[in-house]
Design a protein around this motif. Structure first.
Motif, PDB file in Angstrom:
ATOM      1  N   MET A  97       0.824  -1.209   0.000  1.00 23.05           N
ATOM      2  CA  MET A  97       0.000   0.000   0.000  1.00 23.05           C
ATOM      3  C   MET A  97       0.863   1.265   0.000  1.00 23.05           C
ATOM      4  O   MET A  97       0.535   2.256  -0.662  1.00 23.05           O
ATOM      5  CB  MET A  97      -0.930   0.003   1.217  1.00 23.05           C
ATOM      6  CG  MET A  97      -2.064  -1.009   1.164  1.00 23.05           C
ATOM      7  SD  MET A  97      -3.284  -0.654  -0.141  1.00 23.05           S
ATOM      8  CE  MET A  97      -2.940  -2.012  -1.280  1.00 23.05           C
ATOM      9  N   GLU A  98       1.982   1.216   0.733  1.00 26.54           N
ATOM     10  CA  GLU A  98       2.877   2.379   0.756  1.00 26.54           C
ATOM     11  C   GLU A  98       3.526   2.600  -0.612  1.00 26.54           C
ATOM     12  O   GLU A  98       3.698   3.736  -1.063  1.00 26.54           O
ATOM     13  CB  GLU A  98       3.948   2.196   1.831  1.00 26.54           C
ATOM     14  CG  GLU A  98       3.422   2.285   3.256  1.00 26.54           C
ATOM     15  CD  GLU A  98       2.807   3.638   3.565  1.00 26.54           C
ATOM     16  OE1 GLU A  98       3.526   4.654   3.481  1.00 26.54           O
ATOM     17  OE2 GLU A  98       1.600   3.685   3.882  1.00 26.54           O
ATOM     18  N   ARG A  99       3.880   1.503  -1.271  1.00 21.97           N
ATOM     19  CA  ARG A  99       4.440   1.625  -2.620  1.00 21.97           C
ATOM     20  C   ARG A  99       3.396   2.197  -3.576  1.00 21.97           C
ATOM     21  O   ARG A  99       3.706   3.053  -4.415  1.00 21.97           O
ATOM     22  CB  ARG A  99       4.904   0.254  -3.114  1.00 21.97           C
ATOM     23  CG  ARG A  99       5.494   0.288  -4.521  1.00 21.97           C
ATOM     24  CD  ARG A  99       5.852  -1.102  -5.013  1.00 21.97           C
ATOM     25  NE  ARG A  99       6.485  -1.052  -6.323  1.00 21.97           N
ATOM     26  CZ  ARG A  99       6.876  -2.123  -7.003  1.00 21.97           C
ATOM     27  NH1 ARG A  99       6.687  -3.336  -6.489  1.00 21.97           N
ATOM     28  NH2 ARG A  99       7.443  -2.001  -8.189  1.00 21.97           N
ATOM     29  N   LEU A 100       2.176   1.715  -3.445  1.00 24.04           N
ATOM     30  CA  LEU A 100       1.091   2.213  -4.290  1.00 24.04           C
ATOM     31  C   LEU A 100       0.907   3.721  -4.094  1.00 24.04           C
ATOM     32  O   LEU A 100       0.749   4.476  -5.066  1.00 24.04           O
ATOM     33  CB  LEU A 100      -0.201   1.469  -3.951  1.00 24.04           C
ATOM     34  CG  LEU A 100      -1.458   1.875  -4.725  1.00 24.04           C
ATOM     35  CD1 LEU A 100      -1.307   1.527  -6.201  1.00 24.04           C
ATOM     36  CD2 LEU A 100      -2.681   1.180  -4.140  1.00 24.04           C
ATOM     37  N   LYS A 101       0.943   4.160  -2.843  1.00 23.01           N
ATOM     38  CA  LYS A 101       0.794   5.592  -2.560  1.00 23.01           C
ATOM     39  C   LYS A 101       1.919   6.397  -3.211  1.00 23.01           C
ATOM     40  O   LYS A 101       1.687   7.468  -3.774  1.00 23.01           O
ATOM     41  CB  LYS A 101       0.779   5.835  -1.042  1.00 23.01           C
ATOM     42  CG  LYS A 101      -0.495   5.383  -0.358  1.00 23.01           C
ATOM     43  CD  LYS A 101      -0.675   6.030   1.004  1.00 23.01           C
ATOM     44  CE  LYS A 101       0.241   5.474   2.038  1.00 23.01           C
ATOM     45  NZ  LYS A 101      -0.029   6.042   3.391  1.00 23.01           N
ATOM     46  N   TYR A 102       3.147   5.864  -3.114  1.00 18.41           N
ATOM     47  CA  TYR A 102       4.303   6.577  -3.672  1.00 18.41           C
ATOM     48  C   TYR A 102       4.202   6.683  -5.192  1.00 18.41           C
ATOM     49  O   TYR A 102       4.366   7.769  -5.767  1.00 18.41           O
ATOM     50  CB  TYR A 102       5.589   5.853  -3.285  1.00 18.41           C
ATOM     51  CG  TYR A 102       6.846   6.520  -3.813  1.00 18.41           C
ATOM     52  CD1 TYR A 102       7.516   7.477  -3.057  1.00 18.41           C
ATOM     53  CD2 TYR A 102       7.352   6.198  -5.071  1.00 18.41           C
ATOM     54  CE1 TYR A 102       8.664   8.100  -3.544  1.00 18.41           C
ATOM     55  CE2 TYR A 102       8.491   6.809  -5.574  1.00 18.41           C
ATOM     56  CZ  TYR A 102       9.143   7.759  -4.803  1.00 18.41           C
ATOM     57  OH  TYR A 102      10.273   8.372  -5.300  1.00 18.41           O
ATOM     58  N   GLU A 103       3.937   5.553  -5.850  1.00 17.42           N
ATOM     59  CA  GLU A 103       3.988   5.521  -7.312  1.00 17.42           C
ATOM     60  C   GLU A 103       2.776   6.178  -7.963  1.00 17.42           C
ATOM     61  O   GLU A 103       2.876   6.687  -9.083  1.00 17.42           O
ATOM     62  CB  GLU A 103       4.129   4.073  -7.788  1.00 17.42           C
ATOM     63  CG  GLU A 103       5.465   3.444  -7.383  1.00 17.42           C
ATOM     64  CD  GLU A 103       5.649   2.046  -7.932  1.00 17.42           C
ATOM     65  OE1 GLU A 103       4.696   1.515  -8.551  1.00 17.42           O
ATOM     66  OE2 GLU A 103       6.738   1.479  -7.747  1.00 17.42           O
ATOM     67  N   ARG A 104       1.634   6.154  -7.279  1.00 14.63           N
ATOM     68  CA  ARG A 104       0.410   6.715  -7.853  1.00 14.63           C
ATOM     69  C   ARG A 104       0.016   8.042  -7.212  1.00 14.63           C
ATOM     70  O   ARG A 104      -1.074   8.559  -7.468  1.00 14.63           O
ATOM     71  CB  ARG A 104      -0.736   5.707  -7.708  1.00 14.63           C
ATOM     72  CG  ARG A 104      -0.530   4.440  -8.525  1.00 14.63           C
ATOM     73  CD  ARG A 104      -0.708   4.707 -10.005  1.00 14.63           C
ATOM     74  NE  ARG A 104      -0.159   3.634 -10.829  1.00 14.63           N
ATOM     75  CZ  ARG A 104      -0.321   3.541 -12.142  1.00 14.63           C
ATOM     76  NH1 ARG A 104      -1.027   4.478 -12.767  1.00 14.63           N
ATOM     77  NH2 ARG A 104       0.219   2.562 -12.817  1.00 14.63           N
ATOM     78  N   LYS A 105       0.918   8.540  -6.350  1.00  4.38           N
ATOM     79  CA  LYS A 105       0.692   9.837  -5.696  1.00  4.38           C
ATOM     80  C   LYS A 105      -0.669   9.887  -4.983  1.00  4.38           C
ATOM     81  O   LYS A 105      -1.445  10.833  -5.135  1.00  4.38           O
ATOM     82  CB  LYS A 105       0.820  10.976  -6.705  1.00  4.38           C
ATOM     83  CG  LYS A 105       2.224  11.111  -7.285  1.00  4.38           C
ATOM     84  CD  LYS A 105       2.321  12.253  -8.272  1.00  4.38           C
ATOM     85  CE  LYS A 105       3.763  12.504  -8.691  1.00  4.38           C
ATOM     86  NZ  LYS A 105       4.440  11.313  -9.239  1.00  4.38           N
ATOM     87  N   LEU A 106      -0.920   8.839  -4.205  1.00  2.00           N
ATOM     88  CA  LEU A 106      -2.160   8.743  -3.444  1.00  2.00           C
ATOM     89  C   LEU A 106      -1.893   9.060  -1.969  1.00  2.00           C
ATOM     90  O   LEU A 106      -0.771   8.892  -1.481  1.00  2.00           O
ATOM     91  CB  LEU A 106      -2.750   7.337  -3.557  1.00  2.00           C
ATOM     92  CG  LEU A 106      -3.159   6.865  -4.954  1.00  2.00           C
ATOM     93  CD1 LEU A 106      -3.566   5.397  -4.911  1.00  2.00           C
ATOM     94  CD2 LEU A 106      -4.293   7.721  -5.504  1.00  2.00           C
ATOM     95  N   SER A 107      -2.929   9.483  -1.286  1.00  2.24           N
ATOM     96  CA  SER A 107      -2.829   9.754   0.151  1.00  2.24           C
ATOM     97  C   SER A 107      -4.034   9.138   0.853  1.00  2.24           C
ATOM     98  O   SER A 107      -5.177   9.459   0.517  1.00  2.24           O
ATOM     99  CB  SER A 107      -2.793  11.264   0.421  1.00  2.24           C
ATOM    100  OG  SER A 107      -1.650  11.846  -0.166  1.00  2.24           O
ATOM    101  N   PHE A 108      -3.767   8.231   1.782  1.00  2.00           N
ATOM    102  CA  PHE A 108      -4.830   7.654   2.610  1.00  2.00           C
ATOM    103  C   PHE A 108      -4.190   7.037   3.848  1.00  2.00           C
ATOM    104  O   PHE A 108      -2.984   6.790   3.890  1.00  2.00           O
ATOM    105  CB  PHE A 108      -5.655   6.610   1.838  1.00  2.00           C
ATOM    106  CG  PHE A 108      -4.847   5.501   1.207  1.00  2.00           C
ATOM    107  CD1 PHE A 108      -4.498   4.366   1.932  1.00  2.00           C
ATOM    108  CD2 PHE A 108      -4.442   5.581  -0.122  1.00  2.00           C
ATOM    109  CE1 PHE A 108      -3.761   3.342   1.353  1.00  2.00           C
ATOM    110  CE2 PHE A 108      -3.706   4.561  -0.715  1.00  2.00           C
ATOM    111  CZ  PHE A 108      -3.364   3.435   0.024  1.00  2.00           C
ATOM    112  N   ASP A 109      -4.994   6.815   4.864  1.00  2.00           N
ATOM    113  CA  ASP A 109      -4.500   6.205   6.099  1.00  2.00           C
ATOM    114  C   ASP A 109      -4.170   4.737   5.852  1.00  2.00           C
ATOM    115  O   ASP A 109      -5.010   3.983   5.348  1.00  2.00           O
ATOM    116  CB  ASP A 109      -5.550   6.305   7.209  1.00  2.00           C
ATOM    117  CG  ASP A 109      -5.689   7.718   7.750  1.00  2.00           C
ATOM    118  OD1 ASP A 109      -4.809   8.549   7.462  1.00  2.00           O
ATOM    119  OD2 ASP A 109      -6.678   7.986   8.460  1.00  2.00           O
ATOM    120  N   ASN A 110      -2.962   4.349   6.211  1.00  2.00           N
ATOM    121  CA  ASN A 110      -2.506   2.972   6.026  1.00  2.00           C
ATOM    122  C   ASN A 110      -1.867   2.511   7.328  1.00  2.00           C
ATOM    123  O   ASN A 110      -0.889   3.104   7.790  1.00  2.00           O
ATOM    124  CB  ASN A 110      -1.497   2.906   4.875  1.00  2.00           C
ATOM    125  CG  ASN A 110      -1.122   1.484   4.511  1.00  2.00           C
ATOM    126  OD1 ASN A 110      -1.953   0.579   4.566  1.00  2.00           O
ATOM    127  ND2 ASN A 110       0.128   1.277   4.124  1.00  2.00           N
TER     128      ASN A 110
END
Length: 415
Positions: free
Chosen positions: A92-105
């Motif tokens: 999920m952290e990789r997904l946030k980094y690569e897709r420029k997403l922000s959410f509680d993980n």
């Protein structure tokens, strides 16, 4: 709030029943309940979740475009993702980094070996891997994205990394549905009058090797209590199941005939078996489930082929396993339960239920878990860390590791 459980829907285990309980509570209390998974082969689990109005999204985590689309469709601004495994959290952290997403993980650590990455590698390489992961661990912890299940997981994690977890790292006990049984008096009476010693666990050796010890010890129990029966429910690794069955076959015929083995079963059916037993022996959520059926429950030690136990669950409900320095056989406690008169048995049955309710009640513990709020919703990973983590995972696949960088027999040595 939309709460996502990011796990798997494979063979039944403790995290699957945990997911069911959490999702049931979420829907009941007005939250939107969602499950992310890579594998959804457990049809019973899928049916239970979907019947509970829980949405299931099954996708390959390597397909980050699809994962991002799903998260965007749910509404990332009100999303809280809860992971039980570090690999899932890192995905999920990789997904946030690569897709420029922000959410509680959030990582909810429910296993003492969660962070032991690279444990199967030789000394120098293992130390390098551990040092690299320590940096990621620190950032996750400082971001208030880590929740520990209990003192044991905290201690094992601290020992592995060689430094204490932050004093701000919260404990949230495993959330359990602690509803009183309407027929509790009948269940207690049935347990007292019965003669069944029960165990239910995945066949996962040596971690849950106590099952072998319990089979071996049953000869002593049978000698002391001639009408005693042993009911074992297990499933999981094929070779480990064969080991259980082979151990049963080694018993003398008269003792073997008093042993009843079942492959893993429907969860509701399993709970009915728990209601029938006199005493339950096990570890983890299984002993909690049995205690909630008003059964004297005995937590045993992990990573041993002996059934070792130091206390009844009601005496130390915070620990769902025996103390690591325990040397006493569970047989002693089992025979102690058999020796109680009806008044004492009823008293202890109620103690079992109340101990679990006071410590693990889902209303209290899930509210604590949902209250955990990371300081930043952005990824804690750098590109260098992503390259390292996923290169290591790729190497692990080539090595045909039993699980990604996770060998329980090696973890045993580390602990």
């Amino acid at each position: 709030m939309i709460v996502v459980i990011n796990d798997t829907l494979g063979a039944y285990g403790g995290t699957h029943t945990l997911t069911l309980r959490i999702c049931q509570w979420l829907v009941k209390n007005g939250y939107q309940s969602v499950v992310f998974c890579e594998h959804d082969g457990n049809e019973e689990m899928k049916y239970s979740l979907e019947s509970n109005n829980t949405k299931i999204f099954c996708f390959d985590t390597e397909n980050r475009k699809k994962a991002a689309e799903i998260i965007q469709s749910l509404g990332k601004d009100q999303l809280k993702v809860i992971n039980y495994m570090w690999d899932k959290y890192l995905d999920m952290e990789r997904l946030k980094y690569e897709r420029k997403l922000s959410f509680d993980n959030i990582l909810y650590c429910v296993h003492y070996g969660t962070f032991m990455k690279g444990v199967t590698y030789p000394g120098v390489i293992k130390r390098i891997v551990r040092r690299q992961f320590l940096g990621v661990f620190r950032k996750m912890n400082r971001n208030y994205a880590l929740v520990m299940m209990d003192e044991d997981t905290t201690e094992k994690t601290s020992n592995w990394f060689g430094e204490n977890c932050s004093p701000n790292t919260p404990f949230v006990r495993i959330p359990m549905l602690c509803d009183e049984l309407a027929e509790k008096e009948s269940v207690i009476s049935k347990g007292y009058q019965g003669n069944i010693v029960m165990s239910a666990a995945r066949a996962e050796f040596p971690y849950k090797g106590y099952q072998i010890g319990l089979i071996r010890e049953f000869a002593k129990i049978k000698k002391a209590k001639s009408d005693a029966r042993l009911v074992m429910v297990s499933g999981g690794e094929v070779e480990d199941i064969k080991t259980i069955k082979a151990e049963i076959e080694k018993l003398p015929e008269d003792i073997r005939n008093a042993v009843e083995y079942h492959d893993w079963m429907n969860y509701d059916r399993l709970k009915k078996y728990m209601e029938e037993c006199k005493v339950f022996v096990g570890m983890g959520t299984a002993v909690l489930e049995a205690a909630l059926k008003y059964k004297p429950s005995i937590p045993v030690l992990y990573n041993t082929y002996e059934a070792l136990a130091s206390n009844l669950l009601s005496e130390l409900p915070e620990s769902v396993v025996a103390a690591k320095d325990c040397k006493d056989l569970a047989t002693n406690l089992i025979l102690k339960v058999f020796s109680w008169d009806e008044t004492k048995y009823r008293e202890e049955a109620y103690k079992s239920f109340e101990a679990v309710k006071n410590c693990y009640d889902i209303d209290k513990n899930l509210k604590l878990l949902l209250a955990v709020k990371p300081k930043s919703r952005k990824s804690v990973l750098t590109i260098a860390e992503i390259v390292f983590i996923y290169a290591l995972r790729f190497i692990g696949r080539i090595k045909h590791a039993k699980e990604k960088m996770f060998d329980i027999s090696q973890i045993r040595k580390e602990c």
